[in-house]
Design a protein around this motif. Structure first.
Motif, PDB file in Angstrom:
ATOM      1  N   THR A  80       0.798  -1.220   0.000  1.00  0.00           N
ATOM      2  CA  THR A  80       0.000   0.000   0.000  1.00  0.00           C
ATOM      3  C   THR A  80       0.834   1.275   0.000  1.00  0.00           C
ATOM      4  O   THR A  80       0.487   2.240  -0.691  1.00  0.00           O
ATOM      5  N   SER A  81       1.916   1.309   0.738  1.00  0.00           N
ATOM      6  CA  SER A  81       2.667   2.561   0.904  1.00  0.00           C
ATOM      7  C   SER A  81       3.302   3.020  -0.404  1.00  0.00           C
ATOM      8  O   SER A  81       3.208   4.201  -0.776  1.00  0.00           O
ATOM      9  N   VAL A  82       3.953   2.114  -1.108  1.00  0.00           N
ATOM     10  CA  VAL A  82       4.630   2.501  -2.355  1.00  0.00           C
ATOM     11  C   VAL A  82       3.638   3.008  -3.401  1.00  0.00           C
ATOM     12  O   VAL A  82       3.810   4.104  -3.953  1.00  0.00           O
ATOM     13  N   PRO A  83       2.553   2.275  -3.702  1.00  0.00           N
ATOM     14  CA  PRO A  83       1.596   2.815  -4.687  1.00  0.00           C
ATOM     15  C   PRO A  83       0.916   4.102  -4.226  1.00  0.00           C
ATOM     16  O   PRO A  83       0.657   4.990  -5.046  1.00  0.00           O
ATOM     17  N   LEU A  84       0.623   4.219  -2.933  1.00  0.00           N
ATOM     18  CA  LEU A  84      -0.069   5.418  -2.458  1.00  0.00           C
ATOM     19  C   LEU A  84       0.808   6.664  -2.541  1.00  0.00           C
ATOM     20  O   LEU A  84       0.278   7.771  -2.697  1.00  0.00           O
ATOM     21  N   PRO A 110     -13.803   9.414  -1.378  1.00  0.00           N
ATOM     22  CA  PRO A 110     -13.780   8.095  -0.720  1.00  0.00           C
ATOM     23  C   PRO A 110     -13.136   8.119   0.657  1.00  0.00           C
ATOM     24  O   PRO A 110     -13.482   7.302   1.520  1.00  0.00           O
ATOM     25  N   TYR A 111     -12.192   9.046   0.887  1.00  0.00           N
ATOM     26  CA  TYR A 111     -11.463   9.068   2.150  1.00  0.00           C
ATOM     27  C   TYR A 111     -12.363   9.396   3.336  1.00  0.00           C
ATOM     28  O   TYR A 111     -12.090   8.956   4.461  1.00  0.00           O
ATOM     29  N   VAL A 112     -13.437  10.145   3.102  1.00  0.00           N
ATOM     30  CA  VAL A 112     -14.316  10.545   4.204  1.00  0.00           C
ATOM     31  C   VAL A 112     -15.341   9.463   4.531  1.00  0.00           C
ATOM     32  O   VAL A 112     -16.058   9.588   5.528  1.00  0.00           O
ATOM     33  N   LEU A 113     -15.435   8.419   3.713  1.00  0.00           N
ATOM     34  CA  LEU A 113     -16.385   7.345   3.982  1.00  0.00           C
ATOM     35  C   LEU A 113     -15.861   6.437   5.088  1.00  0.00           C
ATOM     36  O   LEU A 113     -14.658   6.181   5.166  1.00  0.00           O
ATOM     37  N   PRO A 114     -16.732   5.919   5.940  1.00  0.00           N
ATOM     38  CA  PRO A 114     -16.273   4.990   6.987  1.00  0.00           C
ATOM     39  C   PRO A 114     -15.852   3.661   6.388  1.00  0.00           C
ATOM     40  O   PRO A 114     -16.261   3.275   5.287  1.00  0.00           O
ATOM     41  N   SER A 115     -15.023   2.950   7.136  1.00  0.00           N
ATOM     42  CA  SER A 115     -14.476   1.686   6.634  1.00  0.00           C
ATOM     43  C   SER A 115     -15.570   0.661   6.358  1.00  0.00           C
ATOM     44  O   SER A 115     -15.444  -0.147   5.429  1.00  0.00           O
ATOM     45  N   THR A 138      -8.212  -2.245  -2.219  1.00  0.00           N
ATOM     46  CA  THR A 138      -9.304  -1.512  -1.561  1.00  0.00           C
ATOM     47  C   THR A 138      -8.775  -0.332  -0.757  1.00  0.00           C
ATOM     48  O   THR A 138      -9.316   0.778  -0.813  1.00  0.00           O
ATOM     49  N   THR A 139      -7.704  -0.568  -0.017  1.00  0.00           N
ATOM     50  CA  THR A 139      -7.124   0.497   0.807  1.00  0.00           C
ATOM     51  C   THR A 139      -6.559   1.623  -0.047  1.00  0.00           C
ATOM     52  O   THR A 139      -6.695   2.807   0.299  1.00  0.00           O
ATOM     53  N   ILE A 140      -5.918   1.276  -1.155  1.00  0.00           N
ATOM     54  CA  ILE A 140      -5.370   2.301  -2.046  1.00  0.00           C
ATOM     55  C   ILE A 140      -6.490   3.184  -2.590  1.00  0.00           C
ATOM     56  O   ILE A 140      -6.384   4.413  -2.603  1.00  0.00           O
ATOM     57  N   TRP A 141      -7.564   2.569  -3.051  1.00  0.00           N
ATOM     58  CA  TRP A 141      -8.689   3.351  -3.581  1.00  0.00           C
ATOM     59  C   TRP A 141      -9.305   4.235  -2.503  1.00  0.00           C
ATOM     60  O   TRP A 141      -9.716   5.363  -2.767  1.00  0.00           O
ATOM     61  N   TRP A 142      -9.324   3.727  -1.284  1.00  0.00           N
ATOM     62  CA  TRP A 142      -9.986   4.437  -0.187  1.00  0.00           C
ATOM     63  C   TRP A 142      -9.173   5.628   0.297  1.00  0.00           C
ATOM     64  O   TRP A 142      -9.711   6.710   0.539  1.00  0.00           O
ATOM     65  N   THR A 143      -7.864   5.480   0.435  1.00  0.00           N
ATOM     66  CA  THR A 143      -7.046   6.496   1.117  1.00  0.00           C
ATOM     67  C   THR A 143      -6.183   7.316   0.168  1.00  0.00           C
ATOM     68  O   THR A 143      -5.400   8.154   0.632  1.00  0.00           O
ATOM     69  N   LEU A 144      -6.303   7.114  -1.127  1.00  0.00           N
ATOM     70  CA  LEU A 144      -5.474   7.851  -2.081  1.00  0.00           C
ATOM     71  C   LEU A 144      -5.689   9.358  -1.992  1.00  0.00           C
ATOM     72  O   LEU A 144      -4.753  10.148  -2.164  1.00  0.00           O
TER      73      LEU A 144
END
Length: 332
Positions: free
Chosen positions: A119-123, A151-156, A202-208
């Protein structure tokens, strides 16, 4: 020539005692009055007001962070159980020796590190590339901010529902895309070889969006005159990005990398909701191991020990990363 005379508090000068009268070269005089005696009292009053404003935060900070942290460290030295009152039997450092030799702890920590790499490298890279593309638009940057940050403001829980439906075998959107391309779709959440990758996507899409906003703000701090001067000197777009933009964004990149590594090491909620650590424990992170040990096995003391060890490891990684970035910054 400038002359300085000391004045006493009398009618001849009309100045308070201890004042200085400065005679300027043109014959004019100027009084240099001493600082007011009540200055320290005013400073103390302002300091008291500051402590008054910060007191509620400090109280909450002590109650909900400092206090539980100290209790966690103390309980790590005891055989504390959730089904028994009190701290239990004092065991000293035996919990720490057991944790350091626990293969399941290191196995889950390996899963955590692998997720951090995925996740860290792609983000960091994708957010920089998208910010560079969005910065080229003269108008409408607000649209890209909203689109990537939404997407970042949406809950997990909402994110997990969306992506579990997309990954669902036979009926999900992602298997349908694979089928349309004539490719047999794997079971993204049921195959140990794909489950961690699916959670990482999923995490990349969510926190990008968070990193995107940081990079876009950093790009807007670069003066346009620098780009114009480089263009006049014949530098192309790629040369400007490589030799101007990326070096000037080094501090932003260091901040994004540190925040991203720490956030990835603390992974818990999306894995717990998507796979519950499965299949066959292939996605079980360190925090889920701590949670299961404390709230499923009721071994609160040992769970506290594992938590302390994990926090120390994360703290060491963070400090090493910060020190490395500072050394590179000084070298540059």
């Amino acid at each position: 020539m400038t002359s300085v005379f000391s004045s006493s508090n009398d009618a001849s000068t009309g100045l308070p005692g201890g004042s200085e009268v400065i005679v300027l070269p043109d014959g004019r005089t100027r009084a240099n009055r001493p600082a007011r005696a009540d200055g320290s009292a005013a400073d103390r009053a302002r300091s008291g007001m500051g402590w008054g404003f910060t007191a509620p935060f400090l109280i909450l900070y002590a109650l909900f962070l400092v206090g539980p942290t100290l209790y966690n460290v103390v309980s790590s030295l005891f055989n504390t159980s959730l089904v028994k009152p009190g701290l239990g039997e004092f065991v000293g450092l035996s919990n720490y020796r057991q944790a350091l030799g626990d293969p399941e702890f290191w196995r889950t920590f390996g899963h955590t590190l692998w997720f951090t790499v995925l996740t860290s490298v792609p983000l960091v890279i994708l957010s920089l590339l998208l910010a560079l593309l969005a910065d080229r638009f003269a108008h409408g940057k607000w649209f890209f901010r909203c689109a990537f940050f939404a997407p970042y403001v949406l809950p997990s829980a909402v994110i997990v529902l969306i992506w579990k439906w997309m990954y669902a075998d036979q009926v999900g959107l992602v298997p349908a895309i694979f089928g349309g391309l004539g490719i047999t779709s794997p079971s993204f959440l049921g195959d140990p070889a794909w489950s961690m990758t699916a959670v990482a996507i999923t995490t990349i899409w969510w926190t990008l969006g968070f990193n995107f906003i940081l990079y876009l703000a950093g790009l807007q701090e670069i003066p346009r005159e620098v780009h114009e001067a480089a263009a006049i000197d014949g530098a192309g777009p790629w040369q400007r990005i490589r030799h101007i933009v990326v070096p000037m964004l080094s501090r932003t990149t260091a901040l994004v990398a540190v925040l991203q590594v720490i956030a990835s090491l603390k992974i818990f909620d999306q894995i717990y909701l998507m796979t519950s650590g499965g299949p066959d424990g292939s996605t079980r992170p360190s925090l889920e191991y701590i949670y299961d040990t404390g709230f499923t096995d009721y071994r609160a003391g040992y769970a506290s020990t594992v938590a302390v060890v994990f926090v120390l490891i994360v703290l060491a990684v963070s400090l090493a990363w910060v020190a490395l970035n500072r050394r590179n910054g000084k070298a540059a």
